[in-house]
Structures are given as C-alpha cells and as structure tokens.
Design an enzyme around this catalytic site. Structure first.
Site, PDB file in Angstrom:
ATOM      1  N   ASP A 244     -60.222   6.083  46.118  1.00 20.61           N
ATOM      2  CA  ASP A 244     -60.987   4.747  47.668  1.00 20.61           C
ATOM      3  C   ASP A 244     -59.901   4.104  47.974  1.00 20.61           C
ATOM      4  O   ASP A 244     -59.192   4.037  47.094  1.00 20.61           O
ATOM      5  CB  ASP A 244     -62.058   4.284  47.293  1.00 20.61           C
ATOM      6  CG  ASP A 244     -62.662   3.571  47.448  1.00 20.61           C
ATOM      7  OD1 ASP A 244     -63.263   3.932  48.624  1.00 20.61           O
ATOM      8  OD2 ASP A 244     -63.103   2.371  47.839  1.00 20.61           O
ATOM      9  N   GLU A 304     -58.276   8.960  50.983  1.00 22.31           N
ATOM     10  CA  GLU A 304     -58.738   7.653  51.914  1.00 22.31           C
ATOM     11  C   GLU A 304     -58.024   7.186  52.655  1.00 22.31           C
ATOM     12  O   GLU A 304     -57.685   5.952  52.488  1.00 22.31           O
ATOM     13  CB  GLU A 304     -59.999   7.534  51.570  1.00 22.31           C
ATOM     14  CG  GLU A 304     -60.694   6.306  52.289  1.00 22.31           C
ATOM     15  CD  GLU A 304     -61.181   4.555  52.550  1.00 22.31           C
ATOM     16  OE1 GLU A 304     -61.459   4.569  51.844  1.00 22.31           O
ATOM     17  OE2 GLU A 304     -61.688   4.579  53.591  1.00 22.31           O
TER      18      GLU A 304
HETATM   19  C1  NOJ Z   1     -63.857   2.916  51.350  1.00 21.05           C
HETATM   20  C2  NOJ Z   1     -65.482   3.184  51.198  1.00 21.05           C
HETATM   21  O1  NOJ Z   1     -64.965   5.207  52.022  1.00 21.05           O
HETATM   22  C3  NOJ Z   1     -66.449   2.457  51.704  1.00 21.05           C
HETATM   23  O2  NOJ Z   1     -68.104   2.905  51.613  1.00 21.05           O
HETATM   24  C4  NOJ Z   1     -66.453   1.188  50.827  1.00 21.05           C
HETATM   25  O3  NOJ Z   1     -66.968  -0.032  51.548  1.00 21.05           O
HETATM   26  C5  NOJ Z   1     -65.181   0.796  50.904  1.00 21.05           C
HETATM   27  N1  NOJ Z   1     -63.575   1.931  50.537  1.00 21.05           N
HETATM   28  C6  NOJ Z   1     -65.074  -0.206  49.643  1.00 21.05           C
HETATM   29  O4  NOJ Z   1     -64.754   0.263  47.776  1.00 21.05           O
END
Ligand code: NOJ
Ligand code: CA
Length: 577
Positions: A244, A304
């Site tokens: 993440d 991500e």
């Molecule tokens: C990316 C995640 O996919 C999202 O849903 C989240 O709010 C943020 N990172 C913070 O962790």
C-alpha cells in the site's frame, strides 16, 4: 462515483491521482520456518508462478457474509472458493482484514499480526488458506507500510512521552510557532498533514487521515518490525503482498515546505507539488531489502504504484529487477476512454519496460463498467475490455464483480456516505463507496450477499447482473470471462508469447498477435460503436485463423485479410500453420 475521481475516471483533474503523481490538485499453531529457497521457475523460459497467474482483488467487507451481520468475512470467502476456481482465478489479494478501527476501512491497522473479529479469526484465516491451497489458489495480503492506526500499540507508546522508546517510530516535530504546523504539507484526505498532540506538545505527521500516523522508515527498528510482519505471514502460507502507498514511505529529513501551485483542490486545500513527501529515492532501498525477504519465501510483491510515466513505473522493477515483481500499471487504467491509439501506445511502453501488470479498476477507482460503458452497449464493452487486458502479455489483476459487470453505486445523499473521503469531499467527490458494494450473487434481497441490510447498498442492476443468473446464460459477461480465462491458461501463446502490434494506424480497432514458438494467437478488438472490416497482412504468420473466442457467431476458420466486427466486437483466433 468513486475515486478514480479523483483517481482516474473523473478526468484526473485533482485530488488523489494528482497527489499520487506528486501534485496535490496461529491461532497459535507454530509453522516450521522455511528453508531459504530461490524462487522456482514454472517453465523452461524461467517464468515465475505469478507470471502465469490471474490475480483477483477481493474486498473482504463486500464479498460474502457468512454470519449475516451485513459485513463480509473470511468464512464467506472460503465458501466461495469453488466459484473463484471455476472462474479461473489463481491468486486472491485480500484488502486489509487486520484489526482496525476502520477509519479508512482497514487501511488503518492496529495489529499487523491478527484478523479483525468482524472478519473472523486467525483459525478462519488458516482454514481459508488451506482450502485455497487445495484448489491451487494463492493468498496475497495487503501490507499497509506507510502508516499504522493511531490505535496501534506502537503509536500509543510513541505518543505517551517524548522519551518513549517508540517515539521515533513515528514523525514528531515542533510547530513553527504557536498553533502552527511544522510545515505546509497537506493530507491527501484533506487539511494539514500534521496533528497536534497536547500530551507531549508536538505535532505528528500523517499523509492520510490523522488516525493514520506515518511510520518513520528511516528508523531501522521500524524496518525490522515491519519486515518481520511479512515473515510472520509467509510462515502462515501467504504467497506475497500488495504494498500500500509505497510512494509515501519517505519524507525529506528537513521537512522543507512543498511548492504551492495555483488553485485549490476538492477539499479546499491549496494545490501543491508533493515534492518533499512522496517518491523519495530512499524508498527503493527499502523495496530492494523487502524483495530479499520475499525471494526467500518464493513470494511476490505487488505495488500500488501511481506513476506519472513509464520511466517512473520502470524504476519500481528495480535496476536489476530486484524491487517489485509486479508494479501495477495505473497509466493503463487511466486511459478511461475506448481509444485504440492510446491503449496501443501504453501497451507498447509498458511491454518494453518489464513484466506488465494490468488493472482496470479497484476499491479506489470507479468500476470499469461505468468508466468505459456508453450507457447502451455496456455489457459488450465489458467483454471487450476483458478481452484486452486478459490477452496481453503480463499479469492481469481483476477486481471482484468485474466478471459479472458490476457497476458503481455511488451514494445519493451525503448522509449515506461511509467513506470519509466522500464525507470530506461531498459533493464534488462522493468517495469510494460506489465501487465497494456487496458482490452480487443472485437476484434475491441484498443480491444474496447477506440476509440482513449490508453495510453498503447494492445497485438495482443486481437483478440481472449476478452470478446465479449469469452462470446459466451463455451470452453473459461471466460466461465470457470463464471462457477467456480458460483460454488464457490453455494457450501457451497467451501465457508466454511476445506481444506484436498490428495495423498501428487504425484509429478504432486494436489488433495484435501473441507469438510463442510456432504458436500464434490473433486478437482483434473493435473499440468503436460502428461495425468495422479489418484487413490484416500477417506475412509469415499465415492467412487463416481458427476462432478461439468471439462475441459474434462466425465460422470456425476466418480469413485474416477480411475480418468483420460488430460494434465493440471481439475476435480471438489461433493462426493456422
Ligand atoms: C491506498 C488504498 O488503496 C486506499 O484505499 C487507502 O485509503 C490508502 N492507500 C491509505 O492506506
Ligand atoms: Ca459477517
């Protein structure tokens, strides 16, 4: 509308996407440790398991509710493994199901080595893992690296006193003056990125919500503790992690002010270039070290990775392919219109950069069904988009419900919004609830997800777009996905073949070959709302193709010098030798 809004779909005018680009417009069973092993290839070409796999992102809150409390859970997921297997899924990525106050629906973790009671127990997880393993399905967990919850024991200790041993696990600074933040950084979720804590009279940094304090990755103790979390899950049978918010791991050590840009964002904050708090080079050192731990466990790291261009995406693979095996290509999903030239260009770029990872949507991005649909041919377009990213060279990462044509169900009233992003951004940004609604299992109340009112409402389309109905319908999106995924697993050219672009000047039809040794698969995708005739001259690759999958009735053998396609039609065929 969800947050590809913001993210992608909404023309990327501001908020998340821009900010992500750097601009702000056992049970207690003990498993034996694994011996160190080099990742094993699955074929003569040296491909790893994750290169032959189809991944499926699953939002546990919304997949299947086994105890009828309106919230999906692990036992619910276990009960649907046969469905996933029959669909053709090889690995599932579970978004966070760790203990959490749920401020950001699990992305605020208060214990990295447990399961939140609302989703079940560690025993339930172990059962899920072992049932998945029986079916050849691997489990990927979400690794929320950048921040913990403010309810995590580490943060509670950290905030308790300035000399607590965990103080430096987070970022505490003095304000510039009375009631003044340490610098001008703003949170992606709105307002300053700093919160004052009266207990110790200092501010702590949070890129996301104030309830999500950033961990300090410059502190080796943090790195060790977090790497140990991955080891703990590897021992439990997990096959990798989706990382993440990797962009945000490091901050400039001097905490310099970011450059302010003209205008304001949806939260009313000044637009800003996140120069000093995103994409710092140090993050790559962490990724390289984390990769060593992953390799010891034959595991995969998925990123991500919101990148501004291919060069930046390339950097996440690592100079020696020693960082992320699977950085997600959001540039692909960012093409939110049916444009053959734009997809052609992006595919060529990412195909040359490394092993591509294609995504159409996720829990932060408006569903593909809405983004690409024209309102009239949405089901045909859903099949077209599936045919695109499931026949390309690379690893596809699906989003639950995409295979039945689930659509966004955005909140209609502010009081119905659950996602804090939508609460703060309303009405300009309605948040991400729309793309997180319960899986549509059948044409029954709550789409068969739960016998009680679910945490988010299902759209009325559940009556036609649901698993039960679509399994019985040969023309359904689900049926098409099943056949496509079966093909993808069966055809060596689709698994391992090189990508060769065809008819590169065609503005409407995207055509390409996948070529592996003596086998060649031809893919022709009409991205327009008009019927098209395509003439291909494949020279040494033959003049006839036998149909593997098509959206329209056609003879078994097709001459490639003249292929007719209906609006949004798809032809996938194998070249005759
Ligand atoms: C990316 C995640 O996919 C999202 O849903 C989240 O709010 C943020 N990172 C913070 O962790
Ligand atoms: Ca439940």
């Amino acid at each position: 509308m969800g947050t590809i809004t913001v993210w992608l779909a909404r023309s990327f005018s501001m908020n998340w996407t821009m900010r992500c680009l750097g601009i702000s417009v056992l049970a207690l069973t003990v498993w034996p440790s694994r011996a160190y092993s080099q990742p094993k290839p699955v074929d003569a070409e040296g491909h790893q398991w994750w290169q032959h796999a189809v991944f499926y992102e699953l939002y546990p809150r919304s997949f299947a509710d086994s105890n009828n409390d309106g919230i999906g859970d692990l036992n619910g997921i276990t009960s649907k493994l046969d469905y996933l297997k029959s669909l053709g899924i090889d690995a599932i990525w579970l978004t966070p199901c760790y203990p959490s106050p749920q401020v950001d629906f699990g992305y605020d973790v208060s214990d990295y080595e447990n399961i939140d009671a609302m989703y079940g127990t560690l025993q339930d997880f172990d059962r899920l893992a072992s049932e998945a393993q029986k079916r050849g399905i691997k489990i990927i967990m979400d690794f929320v690296m950048n921040h913990s919850s403010d309810q995590h024991a580490w943060f509670k200790e950290s905030r308790s006193s300035r000399d607590n041993p965990k103080r430096d696990w987070y970022m505490w600074r003095d304000g510039k003056g009375e009631s003044q933040t340490p610098n001008n950084w703003i949170s992606i979720f709105g307002g300053p990125a700093w919160k004052f804590d009266p207990t110790t009279g200092q501010w702590y940094y949070h890129f996301f919500y104030a309830e999500q304090p950033d961990l300090d990755w410059r502190n080796p103790e943090v790195e060790k503790a977090m790497f140990d979390v991955t080891r703990w899950w590897y021992k439990r049978g997990v096959a990798g992690f989706r990382l993440d918010a990797v962009d945000t791991l490091f901050e400039n050590p001097d905490f310099k002010d970011n450059p302010v840009l003209p205008g304001k964002n949806a939260h009313g904050d000044p637009n800003m270039e996140n120069r000093y708090n995103t994409k710092l080079p140090e993050l790559h050192d962490v990724l390289r070290r984390l990769r060593v731990v992953a390799d010891e466990n034959n595991a995969v790291l998925i990123g991500e990775t919101w990148t501004k261009d291919i060069e930046e995406l390339k950097s996440y693979y690592g100079g020696h392919s020693n960082e992320l095996q699977m950085p997600m290509d959001f540039l692909f999903a960012r093409i939110d219109k049916l444009s053959a030239p734009e997809f052609r260009k992006q595919i060529a770029g990412v195909d040359a950069a490394g092993w591509p990872v294609y995504v159409l949507s996720n829990h932060d991005i408006t569903r593909a069904y809405n983004r690409y649909g024209d309102g009239q041919h949405n089901d045909a377009i859903a099949k077209l988009m599936a045919s695109l990213y499931l026949t390309l060279r690379g690893t596809p990462l699906m989003y639950y419900g995409e295979e039945i044509g689930m659509e966004n169900n955005d909140p209609k009233r502010k009081e119905d919004v659950k996602d804090p992003v939508g609460k703060v951004g309303w009405p300009e940004d309605k948040g991400r609830d729309g793309e997180r609604t319960p899986m549509q299992w059948k044409a029954a109340p709550n789409a068969g997800f739960s016998s009680t009112t679910p945490w988010l409402p299902v759209p009325t389309s559940y009556k036609t777009h649901n698993v039960h109905a679509e399994l019985k319908d040969k023309a359904s999106i689900l049926n098409f996905y099943q056949r496509l995924l079966a093909l993808r697993h069966a055809e060596p050219a689709l698994l391992d073949g090189e990508y060769v672009a065809l008819n590169e000047d065609d503005p409407n039809v995207l055509s390409y070959l996948r070529r592996y040794k003596a086998e060649t698969v031809l893919v022709v995708l009409n991205m327009s709302g008009a019927g098209k005739k395509i003439r291909l001259d494949l020279k040494g690759n033959g003049s006839k193709a036998s149909t593997l999958l098509s959206t329209q009735g056609r003879s078994k053998l097709v001459s490639v010098s003249s292929i007719s396609l209906e609006p949004f039609g798809v032809f996938i065929g194998k070249m005759e030798q």
